[in-house]
Write a protein that holds these residues in place. Structure first.
Motif, PDB file in Angstrom:
ATOM      1  N   ASP A  78       0.824  -1.216   0.000  1.00 44.93           N
ATOM      2  CA  ASP A  78       0.000   0.000   0.000  1.00 44.93           C
ATOM      3  C   ASP A  78       0.853   1.259   0.000  1.00 44.93           C
ATOM      4  OD1 ASP A  78      -2.263  -1.537  -0.001  1.00 44.93           O
ATOM      5  OD2 ASP A  78      -2.667  -1.327   2.147  1.00 44.93           O
ATOM      6  N   LEU A  79       1.962   1.248   0.719  1.00 44.53           N
ATOM      7  CA  LEU A  79       2.820   2.434   0.792  1.00 44.53           C
ATOM      8  C   LEU A  79       3.433   2.754  -0.566  1.00 44.53           C
ATOM      9  CD1 LEU A  79       4.651   1.885   4.211  1.00 44.53           C
ATOM     10  CD2 LEU A  79       2.730   3.415   3.716  1.00 44.53           C
ATOM     11  N   GLN A  80       3.821   1.708  -1.287  1.00 50.23           N
ATOM     12  CA  GLN A  80       4.390   1.919  -2.615  1.00 50.23           C
ATOM     13  C   GLN A  80       3.331   2.444  -3.579  1.00 50.23           C
ATOM     14  OE1 GLN A  80       7.424   1.970  -3.096  1.00 50.23           O
ATOM     15  NE2 GLN A  80       8.569   0.243  -2.297  1.00 50.23           N
ATOM     16  N   ARG A  81       2.100   1.961  -3.433  1.00 50.29           N
ATOM     17  CA  ARG A  81       1.010   2.446  -4.289  1.00 50.29           C
ATOM     18  C   ARG A  81       0.729   3.915  -4.016  1.00 50.29           C
ATOM     19  NH1 ARG A  81      -2.244  -1.291  -3.311  1.00 50.29           N
ATOM     20  NH2 ARG A  81      -3.697  -0.373  -1.814  1.00 50.29           N
ATOM     21  N   GLU A  82       0.738   4.287  -2.746  1.00 49.56           N
ATOM     22  CA  GLU A  82       0.519   5.689  -2.397  1.00 49.56           C
ATOM     23  C   GLU A  82       1.649   6.566  -2.927  1.00 49.56           C
ATOM     24  OE1 GLU A  82       0.091   5.733   1.815  1.00 49.56           O
ATOM     25  OE2 GLU A  82      -1.814   4.633   1.807  1.00 49.56           O
ATOM     26  N   LYS A  83       2.867   6.037  -2.897  1.00 52.69           N
ATOM     27  CA  LYS A  83       4.002   6.787  -3.421  1.00 52.69           C
ATOM     28  C   LYS A  83       3.824   7.062  -4.917  1.00 52.69           C
ATOM     29  CE  LYS A  83       8.125   5.240  -2.381  1.00 52.69           C
ATOM     30  NZ  LYS A  83       9.379   4.416  -2.453  1.00 52.69           N
ATOM     31  N   LEU A  84       3.418   6.031  -5.646  1.00 51.07           N
ATOM     32  CA  LEU A  84       3.193   6.202  -7.086  1.00 51.07           C
ATOM     33  C   LEU A  84       2.064   7.197  -7.344  1.00 51.07           C
ATOM     34  CD1 LEU A  84       3.843   5.338  -9.996  1.00 51.07           C
ATOM     35  CD2 LEU A  84       2.109   3.544  -9.735  1.00 51.07           C
ATOM     36  N   ASN A  85       0.994   7.104  -6.567  1.00 49.78           N
ATOM     37  CA  ASN A  85      -0.142   8.014  -6.749  1.00 49.78           C
ATOM     38  C   ASN A  85       0.269   9.466  -6.513  1.00 49.78           C
ATOM     39  OD1 ASN A  85      -1.847   5.890  -7.346  1.00 49.78           O
ATOM     40  ND2 ASN A  85      -2.714   5.742  -5.286  1.00 49.78           N
ATOM     41  N   ARG A  86       1.125   9.690  -5.536  1.00 45.02           N
ATOM     42  CA  ARG A  86       1.583  11.061  -5.263  1.00 45.02           C
ATOM     43  C   ARG A  86       2.374  11.631  -6.433  1.00 45.02           C
ATOM     44  NH1 ARG A  86       2.508   9.019   0.026  1.00 45.02           N
ATOM     45  NH2 ARG A  86       4.719   8.675  -0.442  1.00 45.02           N
ATOM     46  N   ILE A  87       3.034  10.754  -7.168  1.00 42.45           N
ATOM     47  CA  ILE A  87       3.795  11.197  -8.329  1.00 42.45           C
ATOM     48  C   ILE A  87       2.878  11.457  -9.518  1.00 42.45           C
ATOM     49  CG2 ILE A  87       5.484  10.464 -10.076  1.00 42.45           C
ATOM     50  CD1 ILE A  87       6.889   8.873  -7.825  1.00 42.45           C
ATOM     51  N   THR A  88       1.992  10.514  -9.792  1.00 44.84           N
ATOM     52  CA  THR A  88       1.228  10.555 -11.046  1.00 44.84           C
ATOM     53  C   THR A  88      -0.062  11.376 -10.993  1.00 44.84           C
ATOM     54  OG1 THR A  88       0.112   8.465 -10.475  1.00 44.84           O
ATOM     55  CG2 THR A  88       2.136   8.330 -11.786  1.00 44.84           C
ATOM     56  N   HIS A  89      -0.763  11.350  -9.880  1.00 48.69           N
ATOM     57  CA  HIS A  89      -2.076  11.988  -9.841  1.00 48.69           C
ATOM     58  C   HIS A  89      -2.047  13.484 -10.163  1.00 48.69           C
ATOM     59  CE1 HIS A  89      -4.401   8.660  -7.452  1.00 48.69           C
ATOM     60  NE2 HIS A  89      -3.897   8.254  -8.600  1.00 48.69           N
ATOM     61  N   PRO A  90      -1.137  14.276  -9.573  1.00 51.99           N
ATOM     62  CA  PRO A  90      -1.118  15.707  -9.922  1.00 51.99           C
ATOM     63  C   PRO A  90      -0.902  15.951 -11.415  1.00 51.99           C
ATOM     64  CG  PRO A  90       0.172  15.312  -7.941  1.00 51.99           C
ATOM     65  CD  PRO A  90      -0.147  13.973  -8.517  1.00 51.99           C
ATOM     66  N   GLU A  91      -0.020  15.143 -12.020  1.00 49.57           N
ATOM     67  CA  GLU A  91       0.254  15.310 -13.450  1.00 49.57           C
ATOM     68  C   GLU A  91      -0.953  14.903 -14.298  1.00 49.57           C
ATOM     69  OE1 GLU A  91       3.032  16.718 -14.617  1.00 49.57           O
ATOM     70  OE2 GLU A  91       3.673  16.968 -12.531  1.00 49.57           O
TER      71      GLU A  91
END
Length: 244
Positions: A78-91
């Motif tokens: 879950d932590l890795q998924r949240e990390k990816l989301n923080r990168i991709t979602h704003p873009e």
């Protein structure tokens, strides 16, 4: 123009439903398409993913993101998924906003935003005038996912369980499309929703508000222009503080 969110679970058939709206002349902005665009080699999200996850989640030949390798990481942690989301979602949201602006300038009454994680992310929910959730039977969803993406049953269940349940999503939507039947049944549901949305006067309210705001901005610009011209004719130094 107003925004309509289209969401549901993975492999419930959102893309198929989106295509039906597109056939009716409604613009579709697909978050998955935006997600692929923002991780193209050399872009900001691409660099951030390489820094956060290493070169192992990239194809060595092309430099493109290896989505299968990345998926194995984020659905196990879950932590890795949240990390990816923080990168991709704003873009992703930036790309979608540009597409929405283009549709607004084209004069469309409403636009459908295909957002698989609309409720999970929570960022865009308040901007949606209406929300459509696409559902299907659980066994059918699992079968579709395994066949479409060539995943094992375990991998498919991990992907499904990483999202909010279909029941929870349906309870928060204004429209629910049951997509377990044939294409004709689904198309009939889409046409009924489109008819209701097309008859909504809400887009006129938005245009009125936008018109008032634009008119105010133009009026202010004209006023400042007159004052600048007046000040220059009087030979004085103009400052915004001198305007009364």
């Amino acid at each position: 123009m107003f925004l309509v969110g289209l969401t549901g679970g993975v492999a419930t058939g959102k893309s198929t439903i989106g295509k039906m709206f597109l056939d009716l002349g409604v613009p579709i902005i697909d978050a998955d398409l935006m997600a692929r665009r923002i991780v193209e080699p050399g872009r900001s999200a691409w660099h951030q993913i390489r820094e956060a996850f290493g070169s192992g989640v990239f194809h060595s030949e092309t430099g493109e993101v290896d989505r299968a390798a990345l998926r194995k990481i984020i659905f196990e942690d879950d932590l890795q998924r949240e990390k990816l989301n923080r990168i991709t979602h704003p873009e992703i949201y930036k790309e979608m906003c540009w597409e929405v602006a283009k549709c607004a300038l084209s004069g469309h009454q409403y636009v459908v935003l295909d957002l698989p994680l609309l409720f999970e992310a929570g960022v865009m929910v308040d901007y949606m005038h209406k929300i459509i959730v696409v559902t299907c039977e659980e066994d059918l969803q699992l079968q579709r996912l395994m066949e479409q993406r060539l995943l094992s049953e375990r991998e498919s269940k991990l992907m499904i369980n990483a999202q909010m349940s279909l029941e929870q999503k349906a309870s928060r939507a204004q429209f629910v499309i049951e997509n377990s039947g044939n294409m004709g049944d689904s198309r009939e549901q889409v046409e009924k929703i489109h008819e209701e949305l097309s008859s909504s006067p809400f887009h006129w309210k938005i245009r009125l508000i936008f018109g008032i705001a634009l008119g105010g901005a133009v009026g202010l610009l004209c006023f400042l222009t007159r004052e600048i011209v007046k000040a220059s004719k009087m030979g004085g130094k103009w400052s915004p503080l001198t305007l009364h």
